[in-house]
Design a protein around this motif. Structure first.
Motif, PDB file in Angstrom:
ATOM      1  N   THR A  41     -18.355 -21.322  15.751  1.00  0.00           N
ATOM      2  CA  THR A  41     -16.856 -22.150  15.547  1.00  0.00           C
ATOM      3  C   THR A  41     -17.026 -23.293  16.672  1.00  0.00           C
ATOM      4  N   LEU A  68     -10.893 -23.727  12.754  1.00  0.00           N
ATOM      5  CA  LEU A  68     -10.094 -22.902  12.022  1.00  0.00           C
ATOM      6  C   LEU A  68     -10.602 -22.470  10.774  1.00  0.00           C
ATOM      7  N   THR A  72     -12.345 -18.987   9.399  1.00  0.00           N
ATOM      8  CA  THR A  72     -11.451 -18.557   8.563  1.00  0.00           C
ATOM      9  C   THR A  72     -12.528 -18.111   7.137  1.00  0.00           C
ATOM     10  N   THR A  73     -13.210 -19.327   6.920  1.00  0.00           N
ATOM     11  CA  THR A  73     -14.085 -19.227   5.727  1.00  0.00           C
ATOM     12  C   THR A  73     -15.293 -18.024   5.972  1.00  0.00           C
ATOM     13  N   SER A  75     -14.918 -15.425   7.840  1.00  0.00           N
ATOM     14  CA  SER A  75     -14.300 -13.925   7.746  1.00  0.00           C
ATOM     15  C   SER A  75     -13.793 -13.766   6.469  1.00  0.00           C
ATOM     16  N   VAL A  76     -13.614 -14.817   5.480  1.00  0.00           N
ATOM     17  CA  VAL A  76     -13.198 -14.446   4.004  1.00  0.00           C
ATOM     18  C   VAL A  76     -14.667 -14.415   3.457  1.00  0.00           C
ATOM     19  N   ARG A 168      -8.430  -6.404   9.026  1.00  0.00           N
ATOM     20  CA  ARG A 168      -8.679  -7.639   8.539  1.00  0.00           C
ATOM     21  C   ARG A 168      -7.704  -8.751   9.017  1.00  0.00           C
ATOM     22  N   ARG A 169      -6.408  -8.136   9.284  1.00  0.00           N
ATOM     23  CA  ARG A 169      -5.356  -9.214   9.828  1.00  0.00           C
ATOM     24  C   ARG A 169      -5.689  -9.480  11.230  1.00  0.00           C
ATOM     25  N   GLN A 171      -8.538  -9.135  12.537  1.00  0.00           N
ATOM     26  CA  GLN A 171      -9.761 -10.348  12.514  1.00  0.00           C
ATOM     27  C   GLN A 171      -9.197 -11.740  12.702  1.00  0.00           C
ATOM     28  N   MET A 172      -8.139 -11.938  11.723  1.00  0.00           N
ATOM     29  CA  MET A 172      -7.651 -13.432  11.568  1.00  0.00           C
ATOM     30  C   MET A 172      -6.902 -13.614  12.788  1.00  0.00           C
ATOM     31  N   THR A 175      -9.616 -14.604  15.169  1.00  0.00           N
ATOM     32  CA  THR A 175      -9.987 -16.032  14.659  1.00  0.00           C
ATOM     33  C   THR A 175      -9.212 -17.338  14.966  1.00  0.00           C
ATOM     34  N   LEU A 176      -7.811 -17.133  14.659  1.00  0.00           N
ATOM     35  CA  LEU A 176      -6.903 -18.250  15.181  1.00  0.00           C
ATOM     36  C   LEU A 176      -7.015 -18.518  16.658  1.00  0.00           C
TER      37      LEU A 176
END
Length: 272
Positions: A41, A68, A72-73, A75-76, A168-169, A171-172, A175-176
């Motif tokens: 990142t 970000l 995010t990419t 993680s998805v 997963r939420r 994890q986001m 990520t933020l």
């Protein structure tokens, strides 16, 4: 005289702001074995710097947006045909390369690339301080708000689902928070050293901590000592400030590791 008139005071406050943001988040990076995630990142944020200068917007905003998007990419896409380390390797180095190429196309813009790679904490101004501490407060508030859910999702995803928590939420959320830390730290320690400030203080704090909260607190203290010691060391030795801060953190980690190993050996010897 105002305390902010002195550049060393501004540098110390900037470093402490980064530490306050990075230490608790770094604990989750260590627990989740996301070290490469933070590094990737950070590398991607150089592309954000280039885009920010191209469109004449805030470097903080550009670095935050790209960091970000990168996090995010990954993680998805993780678990969809590629392993996490493969995705991180491809995206991190690609983004860094595109960023460096984009910088070379900037016309009429004086850019000290070394300052973004290794940090330029001594050049921090009042506006930078406001951004750094604003980001730090946001990260601490976000991690504090989700602390229990983040811990549960980190320790046992199945238990998290049973408690109505979506891993997963969470994890986001991480990520933020990670993207914000990268964006605020780029001025202080630079792209290449951000991951070190995320990982080294929590790793040094781990042997002392009996609870997750204690580890976050001790990690913050170790990070603060690293910042203040690194600033003083750089002033005395006339060395680059960002790398010197990381060197102090690494020395503390080494001392803790040696001390912990000796303690374990003494305990084993006493038990015989």
């Amino acid at each position: 005289m105002n305390i902010l008139d002195n550049f060393m005071n501004r540098a110390a406050l900037a470093g402490l702001g980064v530490t306050v943001a990075a230490a608790p988040l770094g604990c989750f990076v260590v627990w989740r074995r996301m070290a490469y995630f933070g590094d990737a990142t950070a590398h991607a944020s150089i592309l954000g710097v280039a885009l920010a200068l191209s469109f004449n917007i805030s470097v903080f905003a550009g670095a935050l947006a790209v960091a970000l998007a990168m996090a995010t990419t990954v993680s998805v896409l993780s678990g969809r045909g590629y392993t996490m380390d493969t995705l991180l390797g491809v995206m991190a180095h690609s983004a860094l390369a595109f960023g460096l190429v984009a910088v070379s196309f900037l016309q009429g813009v004086r850019l000290d690339l070394m300052a973004y790679l290794f940090g330029d904490i001594l050049a921090v101004g009042r506006t930078d301080l406001a951004v750094i501490w604003g980001g730090a407060i946001l990260v601490v508030a976000l991690v504090g708000w989700r602390w229990s859910a983040l811990l549960t999702a980190t320790l046992n995803p199945d238990l998290a689902y049973a408690d109505g928590i979506d891993p997963r939420r969470e994890q986001m959320v991480l990520t933020l928070a990670l993207a914000v830390v990268v964006a605020v730290a780029i001025k202080v320690v630079g792209v290449l050293l951000i991951a070190a400030m995320l990982i080294v203080p929590p790793a040094a704090a781990r042997p002392f901590a009996r609870t997750p909260e204690a580890m976050a607190l001790i990690s913050t203290l170790i990070g603060a000592v690293s910042v203040l010691g690194g600033l003083q060391g750089a002033l005395i030795l006339d060395t680059p400030t960002g790398p010197t801060i990381v060197c102090v953190a690494a020395i503390l980690f080494l001392l803790v590791s040696i001390g912990n190993s000796l303690r374990i050996m003494a305990g084993q010897g006493g038990g015989k």
